[in-house]
Design an enzyme around this catalytic site. Sequence first.
Site, short mmCIF file in Angstrom:
data_model
loop_
_atom_site.label_atom_id
_atom_site.label_comp_id
_atom_site.label_asym_id
_atom_site.label_seq_id
_atom_site.Cartn_x
_atom_site.Cartn_y
_atom_site.Cartn_z
N ARG B 296 8.94 -0.62 0.71
CA ARG B 296 10.02 -0.25 -0.22
C ARG B 296 11.36 -0.86 0.20
O ARG B 296 12.09 -1.40 -0.63
CB ARG B 296 10.13 1.28 -0.32
CG ARG B 296 9.02 1.85 -1.15
CD ARG B 296 9.08 3.36 -1.31
NE ARG B 296 8.08 3.76 -2.30
CZ ARG B 296 7.83 5.01 -2.68
NH1 ARG B 296 8.53 6.01 -2.15
NH2 ARG B 296 6.92 5.26 -3.58
N TYR B 440 7.21 -2.17 -8.90
CA TYR B 440 6.19 -2.00 -7.85
C TYR B 440 6.75 -1.28 -6.61
O TYR B 440 7.93 -1.16 -6.45
CB TYR B 440 5.43 -3.28 -7.53
CG TYR B 440 6.11 -4.54 -7.02
CD1 TYR B 440 7.39 -4.58 -6.50
CD2 TYR B 440 5.38 -5.73 -7.04
CE1 TYR B 440 7.92 -5.77 -6.02
CE2 TYR B 440 5.91 -6.92 -6.55
CZ TYR B 440 7.17 -6.93 -6.05
OH TYR B 440 7.69 -8.10 -5.57
N GLU B 441 5.84 -0.78 -5.81
CA GLU B 441 6.18 0.07 -4.66
C GLU B 441 6.97 1.31 -5.10
O GLU B 441 7.83 1.79 -4.36
CB GLU B 441 6.96 -0.71 -3.61
CG GLU B 441 6.31 -1.99 -3.12
CD GLU B 441 4.92 -1.78 -2.55
OE1 GLU B 441 4.60 -0.65 -2.15
OE2 GLU B 441 4.14 -2.74 -2.55
N GLY B 442 6.64 1.82 -6.27
CA GLY B 442 7.33 3.01 -6.75
C GLY B 442 8.46 2.64 -7.68
O GLY B 442 9.42 1.99 -7.26
#
Lengths: 594, 594
Positions: B296, B440-442
């Site tokens: 992140r 992406y990645e949250g």
Amino acid sequence: MSQYRAPLDDIRFDLFDVLKVESVLADLGQTDVNRELIDAVLEEGARFTTQVLAPLNAIGDQGCTFDKASGDVTTPPGFSAAYAQFVEGGWPGLNAPVDFGGQGMPQVLGAAMKEMIDAANLAWGNFPLLSHGATEALLHHGNEWQQDVFLKPLVEGRWTGTMCLTEPHAGTDLGLLRTRAVPNNDDSYAITGTKIFITAGEHDMAENILHLVLAKLPDAPAGSRGISLFMVPKFKVGKDGAMGERNAVRCGALEHKMGIHGSATCVMNFDGAEGWLVGEPHKGLMAMFTMMNTARLAVGLQGLGLADRAYQNALAYARERLQMRALSGPKFPEKPADPIIVHPDVRRMLLTQKALVEGGRLLAYHAFLNVDIAHHGADEAARHDADALVGFLTPIVKACLTEWGNECTYHALQCFGGHGYIAEHGMEQLARDARITTLYEGTTGIQALDLVGRKLLQLKGEGMRVFLTEVKAFCAAEANNSALAEFMPELTAKLDEWQALSMRIAKDAMANPDEIGGAAWDYLFHSGYVALAYWWARSVAAAEASSRSQAFKDAKRETARFYFARLLPRTLAHKAAIESGVGNLTALDVAAFD
Amino acid sequence: MSQYRAPLDDIRFDLFDVLKVESVLADLGQTDVNRELIDAVLEEGARFTTQVLAPLNAIGDQGCTFDKASGDVTTPPGFSAAYAQFVEGGWPGLNAPVDFGGQGMPQVLGAAMKEMIDAANLAWGNFPLLSHGATEALLHHGNEWQQDVFLKPLVEGRWTGTMCLTEPHAGTDLGLLRTRAVPNNDDSYAITGTKIFITAGEHDMAENILHLVLAKLPDAPAGSRGISLFMVPKFKVGKDGAMGERNAVRCGALEHKMGIHGSATCVMNFDGAEGWLVGEPHKGLMAMFTMMNTARLAVGLQGLGLADRAYQNALAYARERLQMRALSGPKFPEKPADPIIVHPDVRRMLLTQKALVEGGRLLAYHAFLNVDIAHHGADEAARHDADALVGFLTPIVKACLTEWGNECTYHALQCFGGHGYIAEHGMEQLARDARITTLYEGTTGIQALDLVGRKLLQLKGEGMRVFLTEVKAFCAAEANNSALAEFMPELTAKLDEWQALSMRIAKDAMANPDEIGGAAWDYLFHSGYVALAYWWARSVAAAEASSRSQAFKDAKRETARFYFARLLPRTLAHKAAIESGVGNLTALDVAAFD
């Protein structure tokens, strides 16, 4: 692939319940354009756009093809056949004068149709778009022969039009253009030069293409006062209207763009092409603005249409996609997870789209209705006021609706998570397509300068006064409407704030003209958000006064509440930026930006 | 094609003048990582990224190719050779432990390198990116064999890693996943299922690929507490580390994406593939978060890198493109028109980028520096505080830097006008590439929930307290610094406002947990803008205290003024939205959104 449903219910609400177009059009003498007729046009427009155009949107993204040897452009599969149906249905002349084969329908109805076209297939919509501009230019500035021979096929859609303005080194600043027009022995001219970014410059849909071209005569003064407007057909046209041989204008290349791949964006090479002067020598820029203003409002509709389609798909996905539980406990315990529409942050994104789309629709339609009033108003004063109002609203409609179109397609894509980023769902195409709308027909920055520099200062805020008169009349009339009690204090406070900022900018600009540029962008958005506050208040009032369902009334009221609570406060940031003055923009030396 | 110049001057300013990394790292016992060494790494990193990676960015946009028969993926021309140079240079192990062949360099230095990689070629950067996560997962949760055999080739870059989380119906909500792990007769497992959106799932750069896969054991409890982590190599690996036959995992397709075309985003099919449990059964989600948190922060750097490259190109264009005259009169009368950088609205767009890039760089580097402190801090309390701070800053860095990355690439494209929309200048690629980073990645919404739900409420704002302590110490120390006098009142007022909003949300959430979701997104940005105000104030202080040129000091001060005057006021809109409560988001019935 993204879906599209024509938003007829909301369009009807706007036209009949909010804008009262039936009575307005009757006052303009268009008594035949009654609700029944409007409904029929909308229904048929919805059928054509959703059934014919919308399914071609994804395939259109694969792009046009260009044959370098012939200079021919082939549009995506289905585009040409859809255009034939469009012509068959008489759509190209919807708003055109009956005298030239048009249907003479009001602009506000054309706006609804245009919104549906753009939502269904923006790239396709660009092919007929510029024909309207060419028609307007010939109607206002063409001589008898030009009108007699060229208008009818344009109106019928057998021929299409273009606007050839931009050159590689001359976009916003057309005074720099280099295309030359040299008189021939007859009354024609030989046009030579290269134009870029020409929408629908070449294609396989129409029998002929009429290029409206800005060029300089040999004796042209320097700068923008030396520009003349010419018409240059792809196939030469005789005095009798007969089509002749190919003219010396060819497409040299297609641009590789971020989106609207189905729209042919051409480099056009004029190599001594036969053309005719339209209007007066050296007055081309004014003639071009006749085309441009129509096109600017139309591009606003493009932003609106894309935003609506994006919203529809994001909403459907948010209702279907099961992921996590609501923080306040499961809402659909029988399912493996709750649909993501239970999450407040997803609702924030959806409501932002809904509020901007529905509010923006009224902002746009109201402007188009005033185009009708400007043309057909009962008296000179009414026409003059409406014209001033349209002038004032045009940069707001163009810039705000296209910027909001980008914002809405951004949020809609975001609602899909990673699935929004892949081509399959069609959301990323909408976002890519939307990105052109803040650029062509004058960037957002140019619209902002037009609003502040020309409409607010040069024209002394005449259009704004017309708008404020209308808004204040509404506020006075609804002062005791309990349904509006929660909105009125904020609306009137924002109107006051807006006027104060307008006066502040006018004052600051007298001391330093750069203040115009320093305030313009923030002022444009401040104006847009205040205008939307008005339209949301009017929507609540109109819904309450209508015979619509309680659910409809609730939806308008709750969306208005969301708008006032969570979007209108953006004006605070714009106000602060305006009040900070231009100094913080100009202080940094050009060399110190690295 | 867009250009890229490594911003070494600003990176050095951040590391040495603002963050004082030399003394911080010395306190962490890393006395060998002195200025000379850091400079050498930065110079070599700049050389590699600008000379090797950046020229491949445009060609990478043409995408990877997939062979359906073999399941092989071929990366764009030059990508594989560039990766070989990356391995040759020892870059994959820059931050990895010396024990496993790494160079043990601080994370903050890795962040600078990562920013340059992403600015130079985001799609390429995604291939080595996930190896870091796999390395972290094995370092923290792997057994001796897993560490001995797998870590070294990962650190050396001979093998790369993946994170296999998402399934078609399970993205954010991993509790829904269906991939199964059945014990074999030995200590391995047979992994079966389909994973989507797998970055670098298959490619031609490395000898082997180690997939870190979330799956469920036969006895798994339902939901996210029943997820285990497995490692599944593309080629089987023996107990002795020898590579064996191909494992039963294959790429089934490449996704067609909006951007990062050079990055292979794969559908991965596991068909009874041989894998091993990493860590404890059913504790896979925690292990995965070890990878995720690093990733992140890294994605935040992607947003930063793209924003910087976009800014550099927009700035160069604004200096070169001649169009119109300044409203206050010609600034370059000898030229046919002024460069567009004279226009205040163009400067507004440029300064927005400059302020967000330079401020965002400090926001990110500071977080990475605290990763170093969390690992190597002198005492338990220092490590604990730094860890809490990193946890608090991670969603802010990830979400704000990626959203700002989108905003900056948007403005940069806009500075180019219509030329920004065509592929030739490379600006539209930067905008398309940036669009993945908020997903992406949250997603941004997930980061916002992590910030408010977990970091602010569940962890009782511990990380925020650490941050506030640092900021208040700065304010106290600089209370009499005349260079900061113009910024301090607003900075302290905003800090108070931020704390008040934090307490308000905590209170509201006790009454209604949905308030968390209602406030999260606006609170996240409010936090980001307040944090940037701090970093801009610190930048002014550090510039003044440094031996830098007056021009450098002026640039930092003027950019800080712009930031405080025109960007920080965005907090006003976020504050209003938070204070409006969740009611305006939840009131509308699901059926009434149409």
